[in-house]
Design an enzyme around this catalytic site. Structure first.
Site, short mmCIF file in Angstrom:
data_model
loop_
_atom_site.label_atom_id
_atom_site.label_comp_id
_atom_site.label_asym_id
_atom_site.label_seq_id
_atom_site.Cartn_x
_atom_site.Cartn_y
_atom_site.Cartn_z
N ARG A 50 0.84 -1.21 0.00
CA ARG A 50 0.00 0.00 0.00
C ARG A 50 0.87 1.25 0.00
NH1 ARG A 50 -4.51 0.61 4.60
NH2 ARG A 50 -2.70 1.06 5.86
N LYS A 149 -2.61 6.97 1.36
CA LYS A 149 -2.47 7.26 2.80
C LYS A 149 -1.44 8.38 2.92
CE LYS A 149 -2.38 4.57 7.07
NZ LYS A 149 -3.46 5.27 7.73
N GLU A 182 -16.10 6.38 5.59
CA GLU A 182 -15.39 5.63 6.63
C GLU A 182 -15.36 6.48 7.88
OE1 GLU A 182 -11.28 5.13 5.48
OE2 GLU A 182 -11.12 7.20 4.82
N1 PMP Z 1 -9.35 4.78 7.21
C1 PMP Z 1 -8.45 5.71 7.53
C2 PMP Z 1 -8.72 7.12 7.16
C3 PMP Z 1 -7.27 5.35 8.20
O1 PMP Z 1 -6.36 6.28 8.49
C4 PMP Z 1 -7.06 4.00 8.53
C5 PMP Z 1 -5.78 3.59 9.23
N2 PMP Z 1 -5.77 3.95 10.58
C6 PMP Z 1 -8.05 3.07 8.22
C7 PMP Z 1 -9.17 3.49 7.53
C8 PMP Z 1 -7.89 1.61 8.55
O2 PMP Z 1 -6.87 1.04 7.77
P1 PMP Z 1 -5.94 -0.13 8.31
O3 PMP Z 1 -6.83 -1.27 8.61
O4 PMP Z 1 -5.01 -0.39 7.20
O5 PMP Z 1 -5.27 0.40 9.53
#
Ligand code: PMP
Length: 288
Positions: A50, A149, A182
């Protein structure tokens, strides 16, 4: 504490960045948050993939191979004598001049911090979390793809501030069409009529690594799942809702916008996901 910066482990007091780093000046950079469970880095390869996709999307050429970064992550954990913890990996555009152009940024900067994790209180898992929807929207993918990210988290931070001002720990963010994207740092799932449903990345969700794990658990449990546009109504009337994220793992949600979810207690399907998740973290990691 030892911090990895470029090719060295340095004391935290010496781990400083230049005021001309575009990561600081413009939020021009990317990051990952990764978990270490019992000396195993969970889903390291997936996080590094990622990271590579994020780098590609913002045209940041990383001069390190995936293996080199993986080795640096493990080295940083070992140097800090960590067995369980949270790893923050940051890549900035590097030092440049006072302008948006990336032309003078010759050397991206790799920073790795490995520390103890601040876990959510156990009570959130036992009794479930109450959350709200907030006004601040997730970025439009045409402006900044939420799948990247990036170091631009200001709208998520504003959403978190809005939630905290009202006494909540997490908030649901909508996209600019009003569909659920989200939470500020977690993905959202609902269970409705035996199906598991979550917003697609195109709705403004990050493709969470824990989200992928939850989908793999759904396969394992034989629970049908799909991605769909979801409105606030959909989450209010769901039988169960849970959030997924690297730090949060899987958190049951029992109230959204003052509507009680299900019977107001963490649901049985969420409990199955949590149980499977805990089994997986000990076997699916990269040993230090
Ligand atoms: N959405 C956002 C905006 C995030 O920053 C994150 C990570 N903290 C997630 C979802 C969850 O992703 P992951 O399972 O890869 O931590």
């Amino acid at each position: 504490m030892k911090i990895y910066m470029n090719n060295n482990l340095v004391d935290a007091s010496e781990a400083t960045v230049s005021v001309f780093d575009h990561g600081l000046l413009y939020g021009d950079g990317i990051f990952e948050g990764i978990r270490l469970y019992d000396s195993c880095v969970f889903k390291l390869d997936e996080h590094l993939e990622r990271l590579e996709y994020s780098a590609k999307a913002i045209m940041l050429e990383m001069p390190w191979s995936r293996q080199q970064i993986a080795d640096a992550v493990c080295e940083t954990c070992r140097a800090n004598d960590l067995k369980d913890g949270y790893i923050r990996l940051v890549v900035t555009r590097g030092v440049g001049s006072l302008g948006l152009s990336i032309k003078n940024c010759d050397q991206p900067q790799l920073i790795i911090i490995a520390d103890k994790i601040q876990l959510y209180p156990q009570e959130f898992y036992d009794n479930g979390l109450k959350i709200i929807t907030v006004p601040t929207r997730r970025s439009n993918p045409a402006a900044l793809p939420p799948a990247v990210k990036s170091l631009n988290y200001l709208n998520n931070i504003l959403a978190k501030i809005e939630a905290q001002h009202l006494g909540y720990h997490e908030a649901i963010m909508l996209n600019d069409q009003g569909y659920i994207a989200e939470c500020t740092g977690d993905n959202v799932f609902i269970v409705h009529k035996g199906e598991l449903i979550t917003p697609a990345a195109s709705s403004g969700a990050l493709k969470g690594i824990t989200r992928d794990t939850a989908l793999a658990i759904a396969e394992e449990l034989g629970i049908p799942w799909r991605e769909a546009n979801m409105t606030r109504y959909d989450v209010w009337v769901a039988e169960e809702v849970f959030l997924t994220g690297t730090a949060a793992e899987i958190v049951p949600i029992v109230e959204i916008d003052a509507r009680v979810i299900g019977d107001g207690k963490p649901g049985p399907i969420t409990a199955k996901f949590l149980e499977s998740f805990h089994r997986r973290v000990s076997v699916e990691g990269t040993m230090l």
